[in-house]
Design a protein around this motif. Sequence first.
Motif, PDB file in Angstrom:
ATOM      1  N   LYS A  29      39.617  56.358  33.706  1.00 45.60           N
ATOM      2  CA  LYS A  29      39.398  54.951  34.033  1.00 45.60           C
ATOM      3  C   LYS A  29      37.921  54.589  34.080  1.00 45.60           C
ATOM      4  CE  LYS A  29      40.384  51.220  37.221  1.00 45.60           C
ATOM      5  NZ  LYS A  29      41.216  50.711  38.290  1.00 45.60           N
ATOM      6  N   TYR A  30      37.110  55.416  34.693  1.00 50.19           N
ATOM      7  CA  TYR A  30      35.698  55.085  34.908  1.00 50.19           C
ATOM      8  C   TYR A  30      34.825  55.783  33.872  1.00 50.19           C
ATOM      9  CZ  TYR A  30      37.764  53.553  39.271  1.00 50.19           C
ATOM     10  OH  TYR A  30      38.559  52.948  40.202  1.00 50.19           O
ATOM     11  N   ARG A  31      34.334  54.996  32.901  1.00 53.80           N
ATOM     12  CA  ARG A  31      33.520  55.536  31.813  1.00 53.80           C
ATOM     13  C   ARG A  31      32.262  54.690  31.642  1.00 53.80           C
ATOM     14  NH1 ARG A  31      37.534  55.336  27.061  1.00 53.80           N
ATOM     15  NH2 ARG A  31      38.051  53.479  28.197  1.00 53.80           N
ATOM     16  N   LEU A  32      31.162  55.361  31.394  1.00 55.05           N
ATOM     17  CA  LEU A  32      29.895  54.652  31.173  1.00 55.05           C
ATOM     18  C   LEU A  32      30.043  53.625  30.050  1.00 55.05           C
ATOM     19  CD1 LEU A  32      27.167  57.428  31.440  1.00 55.05           C
ATOM     20  CD2 LEU A  32      27.609  55.550  33.022  1.00 55.05           C
ATOM     21  N   HIS A  33      29.411  52.489  30.257  1.00 55.08           N
ATOM     22  CA  HIS A  33      29.358  51.383  29.300  1.00 55.08           C
ATOM     23  C   HIS A  33      30.685  50.644  29.148  1.00 55.08           C
ATOM     24  CE1 HIS A  33      25.527  53.188  28.540  1.00 55.08           C
ATOM     25  NE2 HIS A  33      26.109  54.289  28.094  1.00 55.08           N
ATOM     26  N   GLN A  34      31.698  51.027  29.894  1.00 54.08           N
ATOM     27  CA  GLN A  34      32.992  50.333  29.886  1.00 54.08           C
ATOM     28  C   GLN A  34      32.857  49.037  30.687  1.00 54.08           C
ATOM     29  OE1 GLN A  34      36.000  51.580  28.576  1.00 54.08           O
ATOM     30  NE2 GLN A  34      37.261  49.907  29.306  1.00 54.08           N
ATOM     31  N   GLU A  35      33.539  47.992  30.226  1.00 51.85           N
ATOM     32  CA  GLU A  35      33.545  46.712  30.942  1.00 51.85           C
ATOM     33  C   GLU A  35      34.789  46.619  31.822  1.00 51.85           C
ATOM     34  OE1 GLU A  35      33.105  43.469  28.191  1.00 51.85           O
ATOM     35  OE2 GLU A  35      31.164  44.209  27.485  1.00 51.85           O
ATOM     36  N   TYR A  36      34.618  45.995  32.988  1.00 51.31           N
ATOM     37  CA  TYR A  36      35.694  45.839  33.958  1.00 51.31           C
ATOM     38  C   TYR A  36      35.686  44.417  34.496  1.00 51.31           C
ATOM     39  CZ  TYR A  36      35.445  50.911  33.938  1.00 51.31           C
ATOM     40  OH  TYR A  36      35.433  52.218  33.544  1.00 51.31           O
ATOM     41  N   ARG A  37      36.866  43.860  34.718  1.00 53.95           N
ATOM     42  CA  ARG A  37      36.980  42.591  35.422  1.00 53.95           C
ATOM     43  C   ARG A  37      37.034  42.940  36.897  1.00 53.95           C
ATOM     44  NH1 ARG A  37      36.527  37.590  34.477  1.00 53.95           N
ATOM     45  NH2 ARG A  37      36.880  37.928  32.276  1.00 53.95           N
ATOM     46  N   ILE A  38      36.205  42.281  37.691  1.00 52.12           N
ATOM     47  CA  ILE A  38      36.056  42.589  39.117  1.00 52.12           C
ATOM     48  C   ILE A  38      36.795  41.539  39.952  1.00 52.12           C
ATOM     49  CG2 ILE A  38      34.413  42.975  40.992  1.00 52.12           C
ATOM     50  CD1 ILE A  38      34.230  45.003  38.603  1.00 52.12           C
ATOM     51  N   PHE A  39      37.663  42.008  40.847  1.00 55.22           N
ATOM     52  CA  PHE A  39      38.426  41.127  41.721  1.00 55.22           C
ATOM     53  C   PHE A  39      38.167  41.470  43.179  1.00 55.22           C
ATOM     54  CE2 PHE A  39      41.011  41.021  37.854  1.00 55.22           C
ATOM     55  CZ  PHE A  39      41.161  39.643  37.696  1.00 55.22           C
ATOM     56  N   LEU A  40      38.146  40.443  44.002  1.00 52.39           N
ATOM     57  CA  LEU A  40      38.041  40.604  45.451  1.00 52.39           C
ATOM     58  C   LEU A  40      39.334  40.083  46.058  1.00 52.39           C
ATOM     59  CD1 LEU A  40      36.538  41.239  48.058  1.00 52.39           C
ATOM     60  CD2 LEU A  40      35.431  39.001  47.889  1.00 52.39           C
ATOM     61  N   ASN A  41      40.108  40.993  46.656  1.00 59.13           N
ATOM     62  CA  ASN A  41      41.395  40.654  47.287  1.00 59.13           C
ATOM     63  C   ASN A  41      41.191  40.607  48.793  1.00 59.13           C
ATOM     64  OD1 ASN A  41      42.804  40.912  44.755  1.00 59.13           O
ATOM     65  ND2 ASN A  41      42.600  43.108  45.003  1.00 59.13           N
TER      66      ASN A  41
END
Length: 135
Positions: A29-41
Motif C-alpha cells: 500500500k505505501y510506496r514512494l511517489h504514490q498518490e493518495y486521497r487523504i480523508f479526515l473522519n
Amino acid sequence: METISFTHNWNNKLYCRSFSTVRIENPIKYRLHQEYRIFLNQVKGKPPIDRGVAVLRHIEYFNLFDVNPAVCYLDANLNKETFIKLVLTMYKNSGIDFNTKRMSFLVLQFISPNQSEVKAAETRNQPAEQLKANF
C-alpha cells in the motif's frame, strides 16, 4: 487511487502542506511517489472530510518500542511513552505482535487542494488558480 484516512487530526498536521503518519508496515500500500486521497473522519455519523491528494515522499521503518521521540512529537504531539500506549490501544484487538511487526513513518506532501479550500479561497476573492498555483 489509494486512500489514507485519519480518525483524528493529531497536531493539526492535515492543515500543513507536508505531514506525517505512522502506520503498520505495508509495502504494497505505501510506496514512494504514490498518490493518495487523504480523508479526515473526525465526526462519527458525518461524511469524511476530503483533504486533497498527497504524494508519499519518504518512508522509514522502525520497531514500535524503538520509535524516535522526534517522530512521536512531530506526528502526534505526544511523548514516546504516551505514543506507544496510543498505538497499542489503537491495535489492541488486531493480534499484531509489535515485538516483530515493523511500523512505517510516512511523510506525505499535498499536491492538490481539496474543493472546500478552493471555494473558501474564492469567497475571500482569492482566485482558485492562485491557490492551485501554490501546489
